[in-house]
Design a protein around this motif. Structure first.
Motif, PDB file in Angstrom:
ATOM      1  N   TRP A  46     -42.312  -4.772 -30.828  1.00  0.00           N
ATOM      2  CA  TRP A  46     -41.239  -3.946 -31.407  1.00  0.00           C
ATOM      3  C   TRP A  46     -40.150  -3.722 -30.975  1.00  0.00           C
ATOM      4  O   TRP A  46     -38.543  -3.561 -31.395  1.00  0.00           O
ATOM      5  N   GLN A  47     -40.187  -2.524 -29.742  1.00  0.00           N
ATOM      6  CA  GLN A  47     -39.476  -2.058 -28.946  1.00  0.00           C
ATOM      7  C   GLN A  47     -38.742  -2.402 -28.019  1.00  0.00           C
ATOM      8  O   GLN A  47     -37.358  -2.105 -27.673  1.00  0.00           O
ATOM      9  N   VAL A  48     -38.982  -4.128 -27.880  1.00  0.00           N
ATOM     10  CA  VAL A  48     -38.419  -4.758 -26.787  1.00  0.00           C
ATOM     11  C   VAL A  48     -36.506  -4.862 -27.276  1.00  0.00           C
ATOM     12  O   VAL A  48     -35.961  -4.432 -28.570  1.00  0.00           O
ATOM     13  N   ASN A  49     -36.073  -4.232 -26.156  1.00  0.00           N
ATOM     14  CA  ASN A  49     -34.316  -4.448 -26.392  1.00  0.00           C
ATOM     15  C   ASN A  49     -33.725  -3.312 -27.392  1.00  0.00           C
ATOM     16  O   ASN A  49     -32.771  -3.124 -27.785  1.00  0.00           O
ATOM     17  N   ALA A  50     -34.162  -2.460 -27.691  1.00  0.00           N
ATOM     18  CA  ALA A  50     -33.453  -0.925 -28.139  1.00  0.00           C
ATOM     19  C   ALA A  50     -33.536  -0.314 -27.608  1.00  0.00           C
ATOM     20  O   ALA A  50     -33.599   0.264 -28.382  1.00  0.00           O
ATOM     21  N   LEU A  51     -33.176  -0.288 -26.199  1.00  0.00           N
ATOM     22  CA  LEU A  51     -32.653   0.235 -25.274  1.00  0.00           C
ATOM     23  C   LEU A  51     -30.930   0.732 -25.711  1.00  0.00           C
ATOM     24  O   LEU A  51     -29.948   1.124 -25.170  1.00  0.00           O
ATOM     25  N   PHE A  52     -30.805  -0.936 -26.089  1.00  0.00           N
ATOM     26  CA  PHE A  52     -29.141  -0.693 -26.280  1.00  0.00           C
ATOM     27  C   PHE A  52     -28.325  -0.143 -26.952  1.00  0.00           C
ATOM     28  O   PHE A  52     -28.528  -0.536 -28.206  1.00  0.00           O
ATOM     29  N   GLN A 364     -54.004  -4.352 -18.888  1.00  0.00           N
ATOM     30  CA  GLN A 364     -54.024  -5.295 -17.667  1.00  0.00           C
ATOM     31  C   GLN A 364     -54.680  -6.279 -18.665  1.00  0.00           C
ATOM     32  O   GLN A 364     -54.007  -7.804 -18.141  1.00  0.00           O
ATOM     33  N   VAL A 365     -55.474  -6.446 -19.856  1.00  0.00           N
ATOM     34  CA  VAL A 365     -55.651  -7.882 -20.688  1.00  0.00           C
ATOM     35  C   VAL A 365     -54.917  -8.538 -20.762  1.00  0.00           C
ATOM     36  O   VAL A 365     -54.529 -10.014 -20.607  1.00  0.00           O
ATOM     37  N   LEU A 366     -53.804  -7.938 -21.450  1.00  0.00           N
ATOM     38  CA  LEU A 366     -52.656  -8.375 -21.984  1.00  0.00           C
ATOM     39  C   LEU A 366     -51.137  -8.796 -21.136  1.00  0.00           C
ATOM     40  O   LEU A 366     -49.851  -9.313 -21.790  1.00  0.00           O
ATOM     41  N   GLU A 367     -51.291  -7.634 -19.766  1.00  0.00           N
ATOM     42  CA  GLU A 367     -50.365  -8.153 -19.246  1.00  0.00           C
ATOM     43  C   GLU A 367     -49.029  -7.596 -20.063  1.00  0.00           C
ATOM     44  O   GLU A 367     -47.490  -7.827 -19.206  1.00  0.00           O
ATOM     45  N   LYS A 368     -49.273  -6.234 -19.995  1.00  0.00           N
ATOM     46  CA  LYS A 368     -47.679  -5.904 -20.739  1.00  0.00           C
ATOM     47  C   LYS A 368     -48.417  -4.101 -21.104  1.00  0.00           C
ATOM     48  O   LYS A 368     -49.543  -3.374 -21.022  1.00  0.00           O
ATOM     49  N   ASP A 369     -46.956  -3.161 -21.283  1.00  0.00           N
ATOM     50  CA  ASP A 369     -47.385  -2.106 -20.783  1.00  0.00           C
ATOM     51  C   ASP A 369     -47.547  -1.773 -22.001  1.00  0.00           C
ATOM     52  O   ASP A 369     -46.993  -1.852 -22.833  1.00  0.00           O
ATOM     53  N   ILE A 370     -48.336  -0.929 -22.132  1.00  0.00           N
ATOM     54  CA  ILE A 370     -48.972  -0.335 -23.887  1.00  0.00           C
ATOM     55  C   ILE A 370     -48.710   1.200 -23.468  1.00  0.00           C
ATOM     56  O   ILE A 370     -48.780   2.129 -22.905  1.00  0.00           O
ATOM     57  N   PRO A 371     -47.417   1.405 -24.933  1.00  0.00           N
ATOM     58  CA  PRO A 371     -47.297   2.514 -24.720  1.00  0.00           C
ATOM     59  C   PRO A 371     -48.056   3.832 -24.867  1.00  0.00           C
ATOM     60  O   PRO A 371     -49.530   3.289 -25.545  1.00  0.00           O
ATOM     61  N   GLY A 372     -47.460   5.321 -24.271  1.00  0.00           N
ATOM     62  CA  GLY A 372     -48.652   6.055 -25.046  1.00  0.00           C
ATOM     63  C   GLY A 372     -48.787   6.492 -26.087  1.00  0.00           C
ATOM     64  O   GLY A 372     -47.824   5.769 -26.786  1.00  0.00           O
ATOM     65  N   LEU A 373     -49.301   7.749 -26.779  1.00  0.00           N
ATOM     66  CA  LEU A 373     -49.075   8.491 -27.338  1.00  0.00           C
ATOM     67  C   LEU A 373     -47.414   8.836 -27.203  1.00  0.00           C
ATOM     68  O   LEU A 373     -47.264   9.380 -29.049  1.00  0.00           O
ATOM     69  N   ASN A 374     -47.022   9.815 -26.222  1.00  0.00           N
ATOM     70  CA  ASN A 374     -45.922  10.709 -26.103  1.00  0.00           C
ATOM     71  C   ASN A 374     -44.781   9.300 -26.075  1.00  0.00           C
ATOM     72  O   ASN A 374     -43.374   9.905 -26.585  1.00  0.00           O
ATOM     73  N   SER A 375     -45.231   8.064 -26.741  1.00  0.00           N
ATOM     74  CA  SER A 375     -43.991   7.032 -26.746  1.00  0.00           C
ATOM     75  C   SER A 375     -43.249   7.251 -28.490  1.00  0.00           C
ATOM     76  O   SER A 375     -42.737   6.338 -28.352  1.00  0.00           O
TER      77      SER A 375
END
Length: 806
Positions: A46-52, A364-375
């Motif tokens: 959901w947060q993809v492109n949220a940095l812009f 690694q299974v989903l080949e994505k960076d899973i956000p940590g709790l602090n995110s």
């Protein structure tokens, strides 16, 4: 003080029933951990492109073609974005356009093949990428300016403060030019501006002057060009409908009918694009996993409820004693609910521990960076409270209100007055669990079968022992002749049987498309065919069979090559020929190409793209006519591939001293086409393991509880002659009917879901009964093993011991 007492009594009861407490906490924590992992994954998507900044006003000019082979969804007409800004200043405040290429970057004697993004100088103004060094306003003003990410700076120079240093970059005509680093970006999270996939991204951004250096100016200037990525920043209040109408007007004014009649510009805000790109595959994946997570959480809560309900019935006498001692109903209600909430709280804490430990593995299974709790945002810290309270209330409501209502005398006798144990309710909940597990398990089996089908289906060419290597580009007639001589040197090696050069390989891409028709017909009766630019050795390198004719001519330097093309069988059929032989030597025309071409050969159909889509009509052009190439493909002799690769690399370093040797076998290339399915397969395996673990924990708890409550009954049955096997079968009967009903419910639901999923593939397996039978028998076997293991001791216990128990 009273709350402290409730918690103390609750703790003592949990300690007294350690086994059931452990089963409850384990099952619920596993379910909650899986939900947390999926929730973190969904939040990251959901947060993809949220940095812009203003990402709801940055519009990508997305293309919708009537025939998908005519262009790409993520690119648009080259001058369109600039024309929108010039002609509709009330709608558009700024634009950014870019190309995406690959070339060789050199720093001294170090050479790297890198993805580059040459584009407008507005890059850092439109997109708010944070900088470590440099000025966003002026960074791309100079013609030879380049901006790097911190990652690339470290890779090239070993540090990030590299402003003022230079890179040497090779153009497509073999020339080199120095580019000065004017800014260094912080390493951005995944976004769709610098890369459409997580494994392939641009980290080197070039100034507009580089576009002419690469000979790509027509990409931005020509209304015939459909391969430019274009963004516009609209003014506040401007809608996508207004922008779409303006774009349609410009298309009708500047493009031929063959374009504007087949193209619809569909602007989409950057904050929505990722979840909608590629037919919404990211959104579908996210929703499917969230649905599975919801079902698994439901299974875990059902386990909790079932065991809590069963265990509470063993505490009837305790309730009676407490009521005789003056305990009020509301106090008993609070006591039971406190115990349930306490278990739920423990489970959530264990789930958090599981989340921290398993997050890297799940990523690694989903080949994505899973956000940590602090995110997560701050308000996520409040989420555990409603989850714990809801779970605790659901599990504690039955014992709290039903058992606390029993008369004291009846409760002291260990009986329930006018209330039967809710056996049907408990069995119904178990059925729901098994139904969920069967659907997830069957889905994993079918996904695995479909992936196996992808990798084992006859693709129309022989992918074994074939590897490809990107080559330096010199897209001139001289460059083609040089590469041809290089190809011939490699072909003379004893380790290879064939070598070919081409613009594309069978990796899902092509050299573009065009409208093709048979004279004397005109373009209104044309078909859309994809193009492959290659040499006369491509068929030999990939083992492609011919239906008729030849794959160009053995003498590739023949002047006749310029008027000869090769078709695949689908193209010959689409053009109206009844057979491949009938097409031999016949004329065809390409839209906006003046010469008449003649069919030199027709290949059998082969899968140049993935099995998601049907084989498209294809025409194959020789690189002598269209001087484009990107790959050398080698067919190795079977035997010792390591030695062959070492020999090829040695010759490569002699022939291309300034180019890295980066090879890839076709098996790996094909696997990349199905990355999404492989992620789904891995996620399905995880979900299957978790759901089966929860179900089996539930079976374990219920069997143990049933054994404790039927201890005397078993002693009496053994005195009356029951054998250990009969005792075991008696407990197994509790689940045989449940499993049968669960399969009857789950099979049609699973079939509908999976049939819908398979319908998205042009080539797919025929789903039969095999996956359902395999899952049913596997689940039955697992349950039988649990029942046998748990009841074995009870079945052989002396009857007198069973009869002595209370």
């Amino acid at each position: 003080m009273m709350i402290k007492n409730y918690l103390l009594v609750a703790w003592r009861n949990l300690d007294k029933h350690r086994f059931f407490s452990t089963v409850n906490i384990t099952g619920l924590s596993i379910g909650l951990a899986f939900v947390l992992l999926i929730g973190a994954y969904a939040w990251g998507e959901w947060q993809v492109n949220a940095l812009f900044k203003d990402n709801d006003r940055i519009m990508l000019l997305r293309s919708k073609w009537s025939n998908p082979e005519m262009g790409f969804e993520g690119t648009t007409i080259g001058p369109l974005a600039k024309a929108l800004q010039d002609n509709y200043p009330s709608l558009v405040s700024s634009i950014y356009r870019h190309d995406a290429i690959t070339s060789i970057v050199s720093i001294g004697d170090k050479h790297f093949r890198e993805q580059l993004q040459p584009g407008d100088s507005t890059f850092l103004q439109v997109f708010s990428f944070p900088l470590l060094y440099g000025d966003a306003r002026t960074a791309l003003q100079q013609p030879n300016a380049v901006v790097l990410t911190a990652n690339k700076a470290r890779q090239f120079f070993g540090k990030t403060d590299v402003v003022g240093n230079t890179l040497s970059i090779q153009s497509f005509d073999g020339k080199k030019q120095d580019f000065e680093i004017t800014a260094v970006m912080q390493d951005p999270p995944f976004n769709t501006v610098s890369g459409y996939t997580r494994t392939s991204k641009n980290e080197i951004f070039l100034a507009p002057g580089s576009i002419a250096f690469f000979g790509r100016q027509s990409l931005l200037d020509s209304w015939q060009s459909v391969y430019t990525v274009g963004y516009v920043v609209v003014k506040p209040g401007v809608t996508t409908a207004q922008l779409q109408q303006a774009a349609a007007t410009l298309l009708k004014t500047h493009t031929p009918a063959s374009v504007y009649q087949h193209l619809t510009v569909a602007p989409i805000p950057l904050d929505q694009y990722y979840l909608q790109m590629n037919n919404g595959i990211a959104r579908k994946m996210m929703l499917v996993l969230l649905l599975v997570a919801g079902f698994i959480l439901m299974m875990a809560v059902i386990n909790f409820v079932n065991i809590s309900m069963g265990n509470s019935l063993t505490r009837i006498k305790e309730i009676g004693v407490r009521k005789v001692m003056g305990g009020r109903k509301h106090q008993l209600v609070l006591q039971f609910i406190t115990e349930s909430v306490l278990v739920a709280a423990f489970s959530f804490m264990v789930a958090l521990l599981f989340f921290v430990v398993l997050r890297p593995l799940f990523g690694q299974v989903l080949e994505k960076d899973i956000p940590g709790l602090n995110s997560f945002p701050v308000w996520f810290a409040c989420l555990p409270v409603p989850v714990i309270l809801f779970t605790g209330l659901v599990a504690g409501i039955y014992p709290a209100f039903v058992l606390s209502a029993q008369p004291s005398v009846t409760a002291l006798k260990g009986k329930l007055q006018q209330v039967k144990e809710k056996v049907m309710l408990r069995r119904g909940l178990i059925v729901v669990q098994f139904v969920t597990a069967i659907i997830v398990f069957t889905g994993a089996v079918v996904i695995n079968q479909q992936l196996s089908y992808f990798f084992n289906k006859n693709l129309g060419y022989d992918k074994d022992h074939v590897m490809s290597v990107p080559v330096p580009r010199d897209w001139t007639a001289t460059g083609v002749r040089h590469l041809e001589s290089v190809r011939n040197e490699f072909a003379g090696m004893g380790e290879v049987t064939a070598v070919s050069y081409s613009y594309e390989i069978p990796n899902g891409n092509n050299s573009g498309s065009n409208m093709m028709y048979r004279p004397p017909m005109d373009s209104s009766q044309a078909i859309t065919a994809v193009n492959l630019v290659t040499d006369e050795q491509f068929a030999a390198a990939y083992g492609i069979k011919m239906e008729a004719g030849s794959f160009f001519y053995k003498n590739s330097s023949s002047n006749e090559d310029s008027s000869r093309i090769v078709l695949n069988a689908s193209a010959a059929k689409a053009l109206g020929w009844k057979s491949a032989q009938e097409a031999m030597g016949q004329p065809v025309k390409l839209y906006n190409y003046p010469k008449v071409l003649y069919v030199a050969g027709v290949t059998r159909d082969f899968h140049f793209s993935s099995l998601h889509t049907p084989i498209a009509p294809m025409y194959i052009t020789h690189a002598h006519v269209v001087p484009l190439f990107r790959y050398l493909s080698f067919r190795l002799k079977p035997g010792n591939p390591s030695a062959a690769i070492a020999a090829i690399q040695k010759k490569w370093q002699a022939l291309f001293p300034d180019a890295p040797f980066e090879y890839r076998f076709m098996d790996d290339t094909i696997a990349a086409l199905y990355a999404q399915e492989q992620q789904m397969k891995k996620a399905a395996h995880w979900a299957t393991i978790v759901s089966l673990l929860i179900v089996l924990l539930g079976v374990l708890g219920i069997i143990t509880l049933s054994m404790a409550r039927r201890n005397k009954e078993m002693g009496i049955r053994k005195i009356l002659g029951a054998s250990p096997w009969q005792i075991t079968c008696l407990f197994a009967q509790e689940f045989s009917g449940v499993i049968l009903i669960a399969n009857l419910v789950a099979w049609p639901v699973a079939w509908l879901i999976l049939q819908h999923w398979l319908s998205g593939y042009a080539y797919r397996i025929n789903m039969g009964l095999e996956p359902f039978i395999v899952v049913a028998l596997s689940l039955l076997l697992l349950v039988c093993i649990i029942v046998l293991g748990m009841t074995r001791k009870l079945a052989v216990t002396a009857p007198v011991k069973s009869l002595r128990t209370e």
